[in-house]
Design a protein around this motif. Structure first.
Motif, PDB file in Angstrom:
ATOM      1  N   GLU A   1       0.820  -1.214   0.000  1.00 15.70           N
ATOM      2  CA  GLU A   1       0.000   0.000   0.000  1.00 15.70           C
ATOM      3  C   GLU A   1       0.855   1.265   0.000  1.00 15.70           C
ATOM      4  OE1 GLU A   1      -3.389   0.221  -0.278  1.00 15.70           O
ATOM      5  OE2 GLU A   1      -3.231  -1.939  -0.658  1.00 15.70           O
ATOM      6  N   GLY A   2       2.174   1.105  -0.132  1.00 15.34           N
ATOM      7  CA  GLY A   2       3.063   2.267  -0.219  1.00 15.34           C
ATOM      8  C   GLY A   2       3.552   2.791   1.111  1.00 15.34           C
ATOM      9  N   ALA A   3       3.351   2.039   2.183  1.00 11.12           N
ATOM     10  CA  ALA A   3       3.782   2.486   3.510  1.00 11.12           C
ATOM     11  C   ALA A   3       5.247   2.151   3.734  1.00 11.12           C
ATOM     12  CB  ALA A   3       2.929   1.822   4.591  1.00 11.12           C
ATOM     13  N   GLU A   4       5.986   3.121   4.227  1.00  9.42           N
ATOM     14  CA  GLU A   4       7.363   2.904   4.662  1.00  9.42           C
ATOM     15  C   GLU A   4       7.313   2.760   6.178  1.00  9.42           C
ATOM     16  OE1 GLU A   4      11.428   5.455   5.329  1.00  9.42           O
ATOM     17  OE2 GLU A   4      10.068   6.106   3.742  1.00  9.42           O
ATOM     18  N   ILE A   5       7.720   1.611   6.680  1.00  8.16           N
ATOM     19  CA  ILE A   5       7.681   1.375   8.121  1.00  8.16           C
ATOM     20  C   ILE A   5       8.869   2.071   8.766  1.00  8.16           C
ATOM     21  CG2 ILE A   5       7.699  -0.354   9.957  1.00  8.16           C
ATOM     22  CD1 ILE A   5       6.386  -2.278   7.927  1.00  8.16           C
ATOM     23  N   VAL A   6       8.584   3.044   9.628  1.00 11.09           N
ATOM     24  CA  VAL A   6       9.606   3.820  10.313  1.00 11.09           C
ATOM     25  C   VAL A   6      10.022   3.108  11.594  1.00 11.09           C
ATOM     26  CG1 VAL A   6      10.105   6.035  11.409  1.00 11.09           C
ATOM     27  CG2 VAL A   6       8.729   5.955   9.314  1.00 11.09           C
ATOM     28  N   SER A   7       9.046   2.546  12.304  1.00  9.80           N
ATOM     29  CA  SER A   7       9.345   1.763  13.503  1.00  9.80           C
ATOM     30  C   SER A   7       8.238   0.733  13.700  1.00  9.80           C
ATOM     31  CB  SER A   7       9.490   2.645  14.738  1.00  9.80           C
ATOM     32  OG  SER A   7       8.248   3.193  15.095  1.00  9.80           O
ATOM     33  N   ALA A   8       8.603  -0.359  14.373  1.00  8.17           N
ATOM     34  CA  ALA A   8       7.635  -1.424  14.627  1.00  8.17           C
ATOM     35  C   ALA A   8       7.934  -2.070  15.968  1.00  8.17           C
ATOM     36  CB  ALA A   8       7.692  -2.467  13.515  1.00  8.17           C
ATOM     37  N   THR A   9       6.869  -2.388  16.682  1.00 13.16           N
ATOM     38  CA  THR A   9       6.980  -3.116  17.943  1.00 13.16           C
ATOM     39  C   THR A   9       5.906  -4.188  17.931  1.00 13.16           C
ATOM     40  OG1 THR A   9       7.644  -1.095  19.089  1.00 13.16           O
ATOM     41  CG2 THR A   9       6.934  -2.927  20.458  1.00 13.16           C
ATOM     42  N   VAL A  10       6.321  -5.407  18.255  1.00  6.15           N
ATOM     43  CA  VAL A  10       5.368  -6.507  18.360  1.00  6.15           C
ATOM     44  C   VAL A  10       5.499  -7.064  19.764  1.00  6.15           C
ATOM     45  CG1 VAL A  10       4.620  -8.723  17.441  1.00  6.15           C
ATOM     46  CG2 VAL A  10       5.615  -7.015  15.897  1.00  6.15           C
ATOM     47  N   GLU A  11       4.410  -6.983  20.514  1.00  2.98           N
ATOM     48  CA  GLU A  11       4.432  -7.475  21.894  1.00  2.98           C
ATOM     49  C   GLU A  11       4.341  -8.997  21.899  1.00  2.98           C
ATOM     50  OE1 GLU A  11       1.389  -5.480  24.166  1.00  2.98           O
ATOM     51  OE2 GLU A  11       2.037  -3.515  23.438  1.00  2.98           O
ATOM     52  N   PRO A  12       4.924  -9.642  22.886  1.00  4.38           N
ATOM     53  CA  PRO A  12       4.812 -11.105  22.971  1.00  4.38           C
ATOM     54  C   PRO A  12       3.345 -11.524  23.051  1.00  4.38           C
ATOM     55  CG  PRO A  12       6.436 -10.278  24.540  1.00  4.38           C
ATOM     56  CD  PRO A  12       5.730  -9.086  23.972  1.00  4.38           C
ATOM     57  N   PRO A  13       3.012 -12.658  22.451  1.00  4.94           N
ATOM     58  CA  PRO A  13       1.613 -13.114  22.492  1.00  4.94           C
ATOM     59  C   PRO A  13       1.107 -13.297  23.919  1.00  4.94           C
ATOM     60  CG  PRO A  13       2.910 -14.445  20.975  1.00  4.94           C
ATOM     61  CD  PRO A  13       3.867 -13.566  21.717  1.00  4.94           C
ATOM     62  N   SER A  14      -0.141 -12.932  24.109  1.00  4.44           N
ATOM     63  CA  SER A  14      -0.814 -13.131  25.389  1.00  4.44           C
ATOM     64  C   SER A  14      -2.155 -13.790  25.076  1.00  4.44           C
ATOM     65  CB  SER A  14      -1.026 -11.791  26.088  1.00  4.44           C
ATOM     66  OG  SER A  14      -1.818 -11.958  27.229  1.00  4.44           O
ATOM     67  N   GLN A  15      -2.335 -15.016  25.511  1.00  2.00           N
ATOM     68  CA  GLN A  15      -3.547 -15.782  25.224  1.00  2.00           C
ATOM     69  C   GLN A  15      -3.806 -15.845  23.717  1.00  2.00           C
ATOM     70  OE1 GLN A  15      -6.755 -14.279  27.614  1.00  2.00           O
ATOM     71  NE2 GLN A  15      -5.611 -14.516  29.506  1.00  2.00           N
ATOM     72  N   GLN A  16      -2.761 -16.123  22.950  1.00  2.00           N
ATOM     73  CA  GLN A  16      -2.817 -16.258  21.495  1.00  2.00           C
ATOM     74  C   GLN A  16      -3.142 -14.953  20.760  1.00  2.00           C
ATOM     75  OE1 GLN A  16      -1.897 -18.948  19.618  1.00  2.00           O
ATOM     76  NE2 GLN A  16      -1.162 -19.657  21.599  1.00  2.00           N
ATOM     77  N   ARG A  17      -3.090 -13.836  21.461  1.00  2.00           N
ATOM     78  CA  ARG A  17      -3.350 -12.541  20.837  1.00  2.00           C
ATOM     79  C   ARG A  17      -2.066 -11.725  20.833  1.00  2.00           C
ATOM     80  NH1 ARG A  17      -9.484 -11.216  21.675  1.00  2.00           N
ATOM     81  NH2 ARG A  17     -10.187 -13.352  21.855  1.00  2.00           N
TER      82      ARG A  17
END
Length: 100
Positions: free
Chosen positions: A45-61
């Motif tokens: 979609e043309g997005a340049e990712i400047v920063s990303a954070t992915v939290e550890p899964p909690s109850q499969q979410r």
């Protein structure tokens, strides 16, 4: 007046760009290759990712936080729709206030 002082000319240009930096939150169910699929959809979609954070899964979410740069603010609804269309993603929202 500046030319008379023998200063070098520097070309400048103002455009009609509507660049947009925004922080988005995505909520998803954990699954293999989710991060790859999500970032691929965003790049499509043309997005340049400047920063990303992915939290550890909690109850499969999993909660993802992305700050992205878009060439045009009008692309934001399509980006959010593309993110929601990734298998496992059940919500995408925009952070309130200025993006980091």
């Amino acid at each position: 007046r500046m030319k008379g002082t023998e200063r070098r000319e520097v070309g400048v240009r103002w455009g009609d760009t509507a660049e947009c930096r925004v922080t988005l939150f995505a909520e998803s169910f954990g699954r293999p290759h989710l991060l790859a699929d999500l970032t691929e959809a965003m790049a499509g979609e043309g997005a340049e990712i400047v920063s990303a954070t992915v939290e550890p899964p909690s109850q499969q979410r999993v909660r993802h936080t992305y700050t992205v740069q878009l060439p045009d603010a009008a692309l934001l609804p399509g980006l959010m729709r593309a993110m929601r269309n990734v298998a496992g993603v059940y919500d995408v929202s925009r952070a309130q206030g200025p993006a980091g």
